[in-house]
Motif scaffolding. Structure first.
Motif, short mmCIF file in Angstrom:
data_model
loop_
_atom_site.label_atom_id
_atom_site.label_comp_id
_atom_site.label_asym_id
_atom_site.label_seq_id
_atom_site.Cartn_x
_atom_site.Cartn_y
_atom_site.Cartn_z
N LEU A 79 0.86 -1.17 0.00
CA LEU A 79 0.00 0.00 0.00
C LEU A 79 0.90 1.22 0.00
O LEU A 79 1.69 1.42 0.93
N THR A 80 0.81 2.03 -1.04
CA THR A 80 1.77 3.12 -1.20
C THR A 80 1.07 4.45 -1.45
O THR A 80 -0.06 4.50 -1.94
N ALA A 81 1.78 5.54 -1.12
CA ALA A 81 1.31 6.88 -1.47
C ALA A 81 1.75 7.20 -2.89
O ALA A 81 2.65 6.56 -3.45
N ARG A 82 1.14 8.18 -3.50
CA ARG A 82 1.41 8.50 -4.90
C ARG A 82 2.86 8.92 -5.13
O ARG A 82 3.40 8.74 -6.21
N ASP A 83 3.52 9.50 -4.13
CA ASP A 83 4.86 10.02 -4.32
C ASP A 83 5.95 9.03 -3.89
O ASP A 83 7.09 9.39 -3.70
N GLU A 84 5.58 7.76 -3.73
CA GLU A 84 6.54 6.76 -3.26
C GLU A 84 6.99 5.84 -4.40
O GLU A 84 7.15 4.64 -4.24
N GLU A 85 7.22 6.42 -5.59
CA GLU A 85 7.57 5.63 -6.77
C GLU A 85 8.82 4.81 -6.54
O GLU A 85 8.88 3.62 -6.89
N THR A 86 9.85 5.41 -5.95
CA THR A 86 11.10 4.68 -5.70
C THR A 86 10.86 3.51 -4.76
O THR A 86 11.38 2.41 -4.97
N ASP A 87 10.05 3.74 -3.72
CA ASP A 87 9.75 2.67 -2.76
C ASP A 87 8.97 1.53 -3.42
O ASP A 87 9.18 0.36 -3.10
N LYS A 88 8.08 1.86 -4.35
CA LYS A 88 7.35 0.83 -5.08
C LYS A 88 8.33 -0.08 -5.81
O LYS A 88 8.23 -1.31 -5.77
N ILE A 89 9.27 0.53 -6.51
CA ILE A 89 10.24 -0.23 -7.30
C ILE A 89 11.10 -1.11 -6.40
O ILE A 89 11.31 -2.29 -6.68
N ILE A 90 11.58 -0.54 -5.30
CA ILE A 90 12.40 -1.32 -4.38
C ILE A 90 11.60 -2.47 -3.80
O ILE A 90 12.09 -3.60 -3.70
N GLY A 91 10.35 -2.21 -3.42
CA GLY A 91 9.51 -3.27 -2.88
C GLY A 91 9.32 -4.42 -3.86
O GLY A 91 9.41 -5.59 -3.50
N LEU A 92 9.09 -4.09 -5.12
CA LEU A 92 8.92 -5.12 -6.14
C LEU A 92 10.23 -5.87 -6.38
O LEU A 92 10.23 -7.08 -6.60
N GLU A 93 11.34 -5.16 -6.33
CA GLU A 93 12.63 -5.81 -6.52
C GLU A 93 12.91 -6.81 -5.40
O GLU A 93 13.58 -7.83 -5.60
N LEU A 94 12.40 -6.53 -4.21
CA LEU A 94 12.64 -7.40 -3.06
C LEU A 94 11.66 -8.56 -2.98
O LEU A 94 11.82 -9.44 -2.15
#
Length: 240
Positions: A79-94
């Motif tokens: 569950l992410t905020a709109r401005d957390e694009e980098t965190d989305k990518i890192i989460g998917l990578e992990l």
């Protein structure tokens, strides 16, 4: 009854999701910080984890990392905020399987859970339902084998751990040998809905698969890149 762990430090979101998921027939357990989520997910087996990124004690990215290190393959939706694009990518990578951007509706969350659930139905459920093709779901290649009935992948003599989404992606490739598949094809076919503009997610999952099934991930022979188009599965069947 499917079990869902919902993790968020916002009590209003927890209450909203718990109410709607319970009403839909899910068994729901909640956690308000990352450490509680990690301890709970390591102790109890869940069918899904809804995990906020911004959490006290341990953030959602760290929770995801530790769960995957402990070989917990439960599908994780961040569950992410709109401005957390980098965190989305890192989460998917992990190893996270999907993400939902806040604000969201409970209906959207439930639709995502159902889409994932259709793709990771436990093998014993399929066998009990009389799956007539259960003996035809083993594919053996020179580098690895994949058993679609029992949800296992073997490289050499060793079973390897894939996240549910990695497994689904590999199965999608295996069933379409020699076909050039665009990233959009893969997003729609594996994730189950149109994920416009998020083709980076496909690239990350392909990279993870290559690390696990290719002898030389930097020069893959099974999942090949077709420049300008997408990917193609060229795994050689083991005829021995």
């Amino acid at each position: 009854m499917k079990k869902v762990l919902v993790v968020d430090d916002d009590q209003a979101i927890l209450t909203l999701l718990e109410y709607n998921l319970t009403k839909e027939g899910y068994e729901v357990k909640t956690a308000i910080d990352g450490q509680e989520a990690l301890d709970t997910a390591l102790f109890i087996s869940f069918d899904f984890i809804l995990l906020d990124i911004m959490l006290p004690k341990l953030d959602g990215i760290e929770v995801t990392k530790k769960l995957r290190q402990e070989k917990v393959t439960t599908p994780i939706i961040m569950l992410t905020a709109r401005d957390e694009e980098t965190d989305k990518i890192i989460g998917l990578e992990l190893g996270a399987d999907d993400y939902i951007t806040k604000p969201f509706s409970p209906r959207e969350v439930i639709a995502r859970l159902k889409a994932i659930g259709r793709r990771v139905t436990p093998a014993n459920d399929r066998m009990q339902s009389g799956d007539s093709q259960k003996n035809e779901e083993l594919y053996t290649f020179q580098d690895f084998s994949i058993d679609l009935t029992n949800y296992t992948v073997t490289v050499g003599d060793q079973k390897i751990s894939l996240t549910p989404k990695e497994f689904e992606l590999l199965a999608y490739f295996v069933k379409r040998p020699g076909r050039v598949l665009s990233r959009e094809n893969l997003l729609n076919g594996v994730w189950g809905y149109d994920y416009v503009g998020q083709t980076r997610m496909v690239d990350m999952h392909v990279s993870h698969l290559r690390e696990k099934i290719e002898k030389d991930p930097s020069h893959p022979t099974n999942i090949q890149t077709v420049r300008g188009f997408g990917y193609k599965f060229e795994g050689k069947l083991d005829e021995s």
